[in-house]
Motif scaffolding. Structure first.
Motif, PDB file in Angstrom:
ATOM      1  N   LEU A   1       0.842  -1.191   0.000  1.00  0.00           N
ATOM      2  CA  LEU A   1       0.000   0.000   0.000  1.00  0.00           C
ATOM      3  C   LEU A   1       0.885   1.251   0.000  1.00  0.00           C
ATOM      4  N   ILE A   2       0.567   2.182  -0.870  1.00  0.00           N
ATOM      5  CA  ILE A   2       1.282   3.451  -0.943  1.00  0.00           C
ATOM      6  C   ILE A   2       0.264   4.576  -0.949  1.00  0.00           C
ATOM      7  N   SER A   3       0.723   5.814  -0.799  1.00  0.00           N
ATOM      8  CA  SER A   3      -0.201   6.952  -0.850  1.00  0.00           C
ATOM      9  C   SER A   3      -0.626   7.218  -2.295  1.00  0.00           C
ATOM     10  N   ILE A   4      -1.784   7.855  -2.428  1.00  0.00           N
ATOM     11  CA  ILE A   4      -2.245   8.250  -3.775  1.00  0.00           C
ATOM     12  C   ILE A   4      -1.243   9.224  -4.409  1.00  0.00           C
ATOM     13  N   ARG A   5      -0.624  10.026  -3.558  1.00  0.00           N
ATOM     14  CA  ARG A   5       0.409  10.955  -4.047  1.00  0.00           C
ATOM     15  C   ARG A   5       1.508  10.189  -4.783  1.00  0.00           C
ATOM     16  N   GLU A   6       1.998   9.078  -4.161  1.00  0.00           N
ATOM     17  CA  GLU A   6       3.070   8.289  -4.780  1.00  0.00           C
ATOM     18  C   GLU A   6       2.574   7.592  -6.051  1.00  0.00           C
ATOM     19  N   GLU A   7       1.318   7.103  -6.009  1.00  0.00           N
ATOM     20  CA  GLU A   7       0.771   6.416  -7.179  1.00  0.00           C
ATOM     21  C   GLU A   7       0.662   7.381  -8.367  1.00  0.00           C
ATOM     22  N   ILE A   8       0.298   8.621  -8.094  1.00  0.00           N
ATOM     23  CA  ILE A   8       0.213   9.621  -9.179  1.00  0.00           C
ATOM     24  C   ILE A   8       1.601   9.933  -9.743  1.00  0.00           C
ATOM     25  N   GLU A   9       2.611   9.894  -8.832  1.00  0.00           N
ATOM     26  CA  GLU A   9       3.984  10.088  -9.310  1.00  0.00           C
ATOM     27  C   GLU A   9       4.376   8.991 -10.297  1.00  0.00           C
ATOM     28  N   TYR A  10       3.980   7.724  -9.998  1.00  0.00           N
ATOM     29  CA  TYR A  10       4.251   6.642 -10.934  1.00  0.00           C
ATOM     30  C   TYR A  10       3.565   6.902 -12.272  1.00  0.00           C
ATOM     31  N   VAL A  11       2.283   7.362 -12.189  1.00  0.00           N
ATOM     32  CA  VAL A  11       1.544   7.660 -13.430  1.00  0.00           C
ATOM     33  C   VAL A  11       2.250   8.769 -14.220  1.00  0.00           C
ATOM     34  N   LYS A  12       2.696   9.799 -13.515  1.00  0.00           N
ATOM     35  CA  LYS A  12       3.357  10.920 -14.207  1.00  0.00           C
ATOM     36  C   LYS A  12       4.672  10.474 -14.843  1.00  0.00           C
ATOM     37  N   ASN A  13       5.428   9.637 -14.144  1.00  0.00           N
ATOM     38  CA  ASN A  13       6.690   9.142 -14.724  1.00  0.00           C
ATOM     39  C   ASN A  13       6.415   8.316 -15.986  1.00  0.00           C
ATOM     40  N   TYR A  14       5.332   7.487 -15.876  1.00  0.00           N
ATOM     41  CA  TYR A  14       4.975   6.672 -17.048  1.00  0.00           C
ATOM     42  C   TYR A  14       4.576   7.578 -18.222  1.00  0.00           C
ATOM     43  N   LEU A  15       3.725   8.587 -17.923  1.00  0.00           N
ATOM     44  CA  LEU A  15       3.277   9.493 -18.998  1.00  0.00           C
ATOM     45  C   LEU A  15       4.437  10.302 -19.565  1.00  0.00           C
ATOM     46  N   ASN A  16       5.409  10.625 -18.720  1.00  0.00           N
ATOM     47  CA  ASN A  16       6.580  11.353 -19.188  1.00  0.00           C
ATOM     48  C   ASN A  16       7.346  10.537 -20.223  1.00  0.00           C
ATOM     49  N   ILE A  17       7.428   9.218 -19.987  1.00  0.00           N
ATOM     50  CA  ILE A  17       8.118   8.349 -20.952  1.00  0.00           C
ATOM     51  C   ILE A  17       7.299   8.248 -22.234  1.00  0.00           C
ATOM     52  N   MET A  18       5.919   8.046 -22.070  1.00  0.00           N
ATOM     53  CA  MET A  18       5.072   7.887 -23.240  1.00  0.00           C
ATOM     54  C   MET A  18       5.015   9.160 -24.099  1.00  0.00           C
ATOM     55  N   ALA A  19       5.286  10.325 -23.463  1.00  0.00           N
ATOM     56  CA  ALA A  19       5.233  11.576 -24.221  1.00  0.00           C
ATOM     57  C   ALA A  19       6.320  11.618 -25.288  1.00  0.00           C
ATOM     58  N   TYR A  20       7.489  10.963 -25.031  1.00  0.00           N
ATOM     59  CA  TYR A  20       8.555  10.914 -26.041  1.00  0.00           C
ATOM     60  C   TYR A  20       8.203   9.958 -27.168  1.00  0.00           C
ATOM     61  N   ARG A  21       7.367   8.938 -26.806  1.00  0.00           N
ATOM     62  CA  ARG A  21       6.987   7.966 -27.832  1.00  0.00           C
ATOM     63  C   ARG A  21       5.854   8.506 -28.687  1.00  0.00           C
ATOM     64  N   TYR A  22       4.833   9.096 -28.042  1.00  0.00           N
ATOM     65  CA  TYR A  22       3.672   9.638 -28.774  1.00  0.00           C
ATOM     66  C   TYR A  22       3.739  11.167 -28.716  1.00  0.00           C
ATOM     67  N   TYR A  23       4.485  11.722 -29.556  1.00  0.00           N
ATOM     68  CA  TYR A  23       4.696  13.169 -29.521  1.00  0.00           C
ATOM     69  C   TYR A  23       3.392  13.903 -29.838  1.00  0.00           C
ATOM     70  N   ASP A  24       2.979  14.754 -28.896  1.00  0.00           N
ATOM     71  CA  ASP A  24       1.775  15.587 -29.056  1.00  0.00           C
ATOM     72  C   ASP A  24       0.540  14.770 -29.407  1.00  0.00           C
ATOM     73  N   LYS A  25       0.501  13.507 -28.842  1.00  0.00           N
ATOM     74  CA  LYS A  25      -0.634  12.628 -29.141  1.00  0.00           C
ATOM     75  C   LYS A  25      -1.718  12.740 -28.076  1.00  0.00           C
ATOM     76  N   PHE A  26      -1.368  13.139 -26.882  1.00  0.00           N
ATOM     77  CA  PHE A  26      -2.384  13.138 -25.815  1.00  0.00           C
ATOM     78  C   PHE A  26      -2.085  14.237 -24.821  1.00  0.00           C
ATOM     79  N   LYS A  27      -3.127  14.548 -24.101  1.00  0.00           N
ATOM     80  CA  LYS A  27      -3.019  15.422 -22.945  1.00  0.00           C
ATOM     81  C   LYS A  27      -3.669  14.724 -21.747  1.00  0.00           C
ATOM     82  N   VAL A  28      -3.157  15.036 -20.554  1.00  0.00           N
ATOM     83  CA  VAL A  28      -3.709  14.442 -19.308  1.00  0.00           C
ATOM     84  C   VAL A  28      -4.062  15.553 -18.353  1.00  0.00           C
TER      85      VAL A  28
END
Length: 620
Positions: A457-484
């Protein structure tokens, strides 16, 4: 009280309880039946004998009364005969010779009357001045009463004014004579006296008459009657003097030895009760009687209870013997019945003790079809299932240890990769390649999350950090493909959530919702608190999901064979949430093809409150 009794009973072994219960349940009814039977039979016998005794006393009294009436009629004939009337009215003017002639004539007259009636031994006639004339008697025996007894008898006759007076006398009331033994042997020890005063034809008192009847004459009327062993029939007058009796210990002309009986006779006579119980010589007796008013006599029968209870006692003995036999049979039956219950229970307890000690191969052989047999069958099945479950747990523990070893081995590569990436990031920083450094930093953080360090179990704060890190990586793969876009309430940021709950869902939105569509897509992540629950929704405006795929999405078996980062699918996320928090929590999906897809996560609110505000982020 009931609880204490129950606790006391529970301290006794079942076999002993059953044995005692059978004994009591068989003994008590037999005792009750025996006592009840004895009481009923005894009362029935006493009632019947009491009725028959009263009837018999009535018959005896009638016979005696007939004889008394006959004797009274004889006395009337005598006193109103011309010879007696003339003799007594002219007695004072007669010479001695004339008196003797008159006496001889009376004796001759009465001899004809009583020559065949031997029970009348003497007839005495007295003048008004109490001068005696022997009207009838044996020449060898002169019947002479003592003066005081004679005067008392004549005075009582005067008081009765012609009504006969019946009494009893013996040698104590007679003058001594040389031929007493002769009189006793021929006329008995006691005599019944009929005394009466009488008048002349003109109605003037002229004298008295005393007629002596042998007591045995009255005794003959009932001496052969037998009411049972120890029983007795006797006659007493109102003064308690014995008139006649079957019992030789009761002397005629003597007072009855128990004066209490006379009081009871008179009391029951007043109540018209002709049968009652009384104690005579310390023995209980059934008393039945009738009363002869003419003579003031009571004809009484006494029957001892020892005789009355004899048949009842015999019945009781038979019932007792039968009861003992039945009791012994009941004990024998209770022994076998209790053994049939206690032995299987003992075997069951012994087998349970063996299972308690770890012997899981024990089985009880009991083919019976009763409740204990069913319990034994269920016990055998339970032991088999327990043995199987323990074997299964052991096997799973071995598999778990094997999996842990594999996991440990698998962590070697991520650690090596993480160390290598840290080296690459250091080189990128040296060469001022900020975008590469940023990308590698996000990748390293995600790798650390995948390695599972720390609590599940982790805080929602930490879980969102994981999501942001993942999206940061996907942003290089899908350039200007999505917004969050993030919209999270501050009071829920520090609440606890399972590690990698949001990232797999965001990954599915990106790969399956936005990637196939044309143009730029949008992912909105919202979170809010609803009482004791947390609601997190992830919505994308991608191609959506058709109904067939939507219906089977959460029913598909879990599989780790995915191309995603964490290897966790939506169904896996749902299962993990239900496993940790319960069936009421989990994941739900709504989708309209070519319009939107919304995935809602419901978990319990756990953890503290925080202040963390995420602004809209763009990844292009």
């Amino acid at each position: 009280m009931v609880f204490n009794i129950n606790r006391l009973i529970r301290k006794i072994k079942i076999q002993n309880r059953l044995f005692l219960s059978f004994a009591l349940l068989s003994l008590l009814p037999m005792l009750i039946i025996g006592i009840f039977s004895y009481h009923i039979s005894s009362e029935a016998i006493k009632t019947k004998i009491s009725t028959s005794s009263i009837q018999l006393m009535n018959q005896v009294s009638k016979n005696i009364l007939n004889e008394l009436i006959k004797l009274e009629n004889d006395s009337v004939d005598i006193v109103f005969s011309d010879l007696v009337q003339q003799t007594l009215t002219g007695f004072n003017t007669m010479s001695e010779w004339e008196r003797n002639v008159a006496q001889l004539k009376m004796q001759e007259m009465l001899a004809k009357r009583f020559s065949f009636f031997h029970s009348v031994s003497d007839v005495l006639v007295f003048t008004r001045s109490k001068e005696k004339v022997i009207a009838y008697g044996d020449i060898y025996f002169k019947f002479n009463l003592k003066s005081d007894y004679l005067n008392r008898l004549l005075d009582e006759s005067t008081t009765n004014n012609g009504v006969p007076v019946w009494s009893i006398e013996n040698q104590n009331n007679e003058e001594r004579s040389w031929n007493t033994s002769y009189r006793t042997s021929n006329y008995g020890e006691a005599g019944i006296l009929l005394s009466r005063s009488f008048k002349s034809f003109e109605g003037l008192p002229v004298g008295y008459m005393i007629m002596r009847i042998d007591e045995k004459y009255i005794l003959d009327k009932f001496k052969d009657m037998n009411l049972g062993t120890g029983s007795d029939i006797f006659i007493v007058d109102g003064k308690g003097t014995v008139i006649s009796s079957q019992n030789s210990r009761l002397k005629a002309a003597e007072a009855y030895p128990d004066p209490k009986l006379m009081d009871e006779l008179k009391l029951n006579m007043e109540n018209s009760t002709y049968s009652f119980n009384s104690t005579i010589s310390d023995k209980r007796n059934l008393i039945a009687y009738t009363y002869i008013p003419r003579a003031d006599w009571y004809v009484v029968s006494t029957i001892p209870f020892s005789y009355l209870d004899h048949e009842s006692v015999k019945i009781s003995v038979y019932i007792m013997v039968l009861g003992v036999v039945c009791f012994l049979l009941a004990l024998l039956l209770s022994y076998y019945v209790s053994k049939s219950i206690s032995n299987p229970l003992k075997r069951l307890v012994d087998s349970m003790n063996n299972v308690k000690l770890g012997n899981l191969v024990v089985q009880i052989d009991d083919p019976s079809s009763d409740e204990l047999g069913k319990v034994t069958t269920n016990f055998n099945q339970m032991v088999r299932e327990l043995h199987y479950l323990i074997d299964e747990v052991k096997m799973k523990e071995r598999l778990k240890r094997f999996a842990e070893l594999k996991s440990l081995q698998a962590q070697i590569n991520p650690h090596f990769l993480s160390n290598s990436l840290n080296t690459v990031r250091w080189l990128a920083n040296i060469q001022k390649a900020d975008n590469i450094s940023n990308l590698i930093t996000s990748l390293i953080k995600l790798l650390h999350g995948c390695m599972g360090k720390g609590s599940e179990l982790i805080s929602i704060r930490e879980e969102i950090e994981y999501v942001k890190n993942y999206l940061n990586i996907m942003a290089y793969r899908y350039y200007d493909k999505f917004k969050v876009h993030f919209e999270m309430e501050e009071e829920m940021i520090d609440c606890r959530i399972l590690r990698f709950t949001l990232q797999p869902i965001v990954e599915n939105c990106l790969l399956h919702g936005l990637e196939p569509m044309e143009g730029q897509g949008l992912i909105i992540i919202k979170g809010y608190r609803n009482d004791h629950e947390l609601k997190i929704t992830i919505t994308d405006n991608g191609v959506g999901i058709n109904d067939e795929t939507l219906n089977g999405l959460l029913q598909q078996p879990s599989s780790n064979k995915t191309s995603g980062l964490s290897g966790i699918g939506i169904r896996n996320v749902d299962e993990r949430i239900k496993l940790y928090f319960g069936e009421k929590f989990g994941v739900s999906i709504q989708s309209v093809p070519n319009l939107y897809t919304t995935i809602e996560i419901t978990i319990p609110a756990m953890g503290g409150e925080g202040h963390f505000n995420y602004a809209e982020s763009d990844y292009s």
